[in-house]
Design a protein around this motif. Structure first.
Motif: not given
Length: 389
Positions: A11, A42-46, A68, A70, A86, A114
């Motif tokens: 995250y 920018r917020e990212r979850q992977s 991923d 975003y 995503s 992205t």
């Protein structure tokens, strides 16, 4: 059979600001190009996993899966824009070592990229790049009546900035390779690659925009009543499709002699095809299809080391830009010699571009060369002292 696996999650949150000084932002600095400010988050979850399976007869199979997601928000100077992207992408690989000296490998995968915050949210800046107006000069048949405008050195007011409507870049790749240790001192590697991009993100240059404006109606180009360009809007966009394939060859050879140890490394790359929006660019100007590096190293095993490196860029043609000259084969030779005074001090001297090669194929322009490919400095000498404590 042995099975190993990895699972993971990531995250991140990034608050990004790139701020020009006020004078540059207002475009009042002589020689400046306005601001290219960026205000974005920018917020990212992977989430990802990878498996590796070792099978009998020296066969190994791997498989991976990655997600991923975003969320991006940015101020373009005109409005606040938000986007969410995503995707889940797989990767498969297999390798086989039939003998101790021979390795065969193959991989296939998909990728997802992205747009960066600068690509999406940079504020407007401007410049005056040079380009030949094919529509006004050739389609409307005006070169004889306006020689000053119908030149590759004619400058055009061009606006640059981010594109908040960009979509993610997706790609599919296939690689095949062979690694062969011919002897303890000689190894060879041959690889074939194929990449297919969808929605590839590119910074479109002025030459491409003008070349595509066949009838003078491009939404990116503003023209006056005579058909001359008054301004151009450039920047980032998604190409619908880019396909490329080629092969790479690497060879390494070590030779021990009475006067020291030599090492030779050769890297060669050939592009079979580079197709962008249905147009084949491999071998054309700015897109050489042959490149190589040759490096010869030497050490006496004690104080002295030396290196000779030759860079090669193959000729590239003039099919699409016939108002430029042809770019011929280009060779650049660099040499470096170093002496280790002691364990803490090293002295080095070198000459770059020994033969003072310069590739000029646009003599009517103020530069006349592509500084992303060729050395603009000519022959240069350097001296360096490195000390560690």
């Amino acid at each position: 059979m042995t099975v190993s696996a990895v699972f993971g999650a990531e995250y991140s949150y990034l608050d990004f600001e790139q701020i020009s000084d006020p004078e540059s932002g207002l475009g009042i600095i002589s020689g400046g190009s306005g601001g290219d400010d960026v205000y974005a988050t920018r917020e990212r979850q992977s989430y990802y996993t990878e498996f590796a399976i070792e099978l009998p007869h020296e066969v190994e199979v791997s498989a991976a899966l990655r997600y991923d997601g975003y969320e991006l928000e940015g101020d373009t100077g005109e409005s606040i824009s938000t986007s969410e992207f995503s995707d889940t992408v797989p990767k498969l690989g297999i390798s086989w070592r039939p003998t101790e000296s021979l390795l065969l490998r193959a991989s296939w995968g998909e990728a997802f990229r992205t747009p960066t915050m600068s690509e999406m949210f940079a504020t407007i800046s401007y410049g005056f790049p040079s380009a030949y107006d094919t529509y006004y000069c050739d389609t409307l048949d005006n070169p004889g009546s306006d020689d000053s405008y119908c030149s590759s050195g004619q400058q055009h007011l061009t606006y640059y900035g981010g594109n908040p409507d960009l979509s993610p870049e997706n790609s599919e790749s296939l690689t095949l390779g062979v690694v062969y240790d011919v002897t303890d001192d000689l190894s060879l590697e041959v690889s074939y690659y194929q990449y297919d991009y969808e929605n590839k993100i590119e910074d479109i240059d002025v030459d491409d925009l003008i070349a595509a404006d066949l009838d003078g109606t491009s939404s990116s180009i503003v023209r006056d009543s005579d058909g001359k360009i008054t301004s151009i809007t450039s920047g980032y966009t998604n190409y619908s499709e880019v396909k490329t394939n080629g092969f790479d060859i690497t060879a390494n050879y070590d030779l021990a002699t009475e006067i020291g140890d030599f090492g030779v490394n050769l890297e060669y790359s050939h592009v079979f095809s580079y197709e962008e929006e249905g147009t084949e660019w491999a071998g054309e100007l700015f897109y050489p299809d042959n490149r190589a590096n040759l490096t010869v190293d030497w050490t006496d095993g004690d104080k002295w080391t030396a290196s000779w490196r030759t860079l090669f860029i193959g000729a590239n043609g003039e099919t699409y830009y016939d108002y430029y000259d042809y770019a011929d084969n280009y060779f650049k030779h660099n040499v470096t010699v170093s002496y280790h005074v002691n364990d803490n001090v090293k002295v080095s001297a070198g000459i770059a571009n020994i033969t003072d090669e310069f590739e000029e194929y646009a003599p009517r322009e103020w530069r006349g060369y592509d500084d992303s490919l060729y050395d603009p400095l000519g022959r240069t000498m350097s001296f360096n002292v490195q000390a560690s404590f």
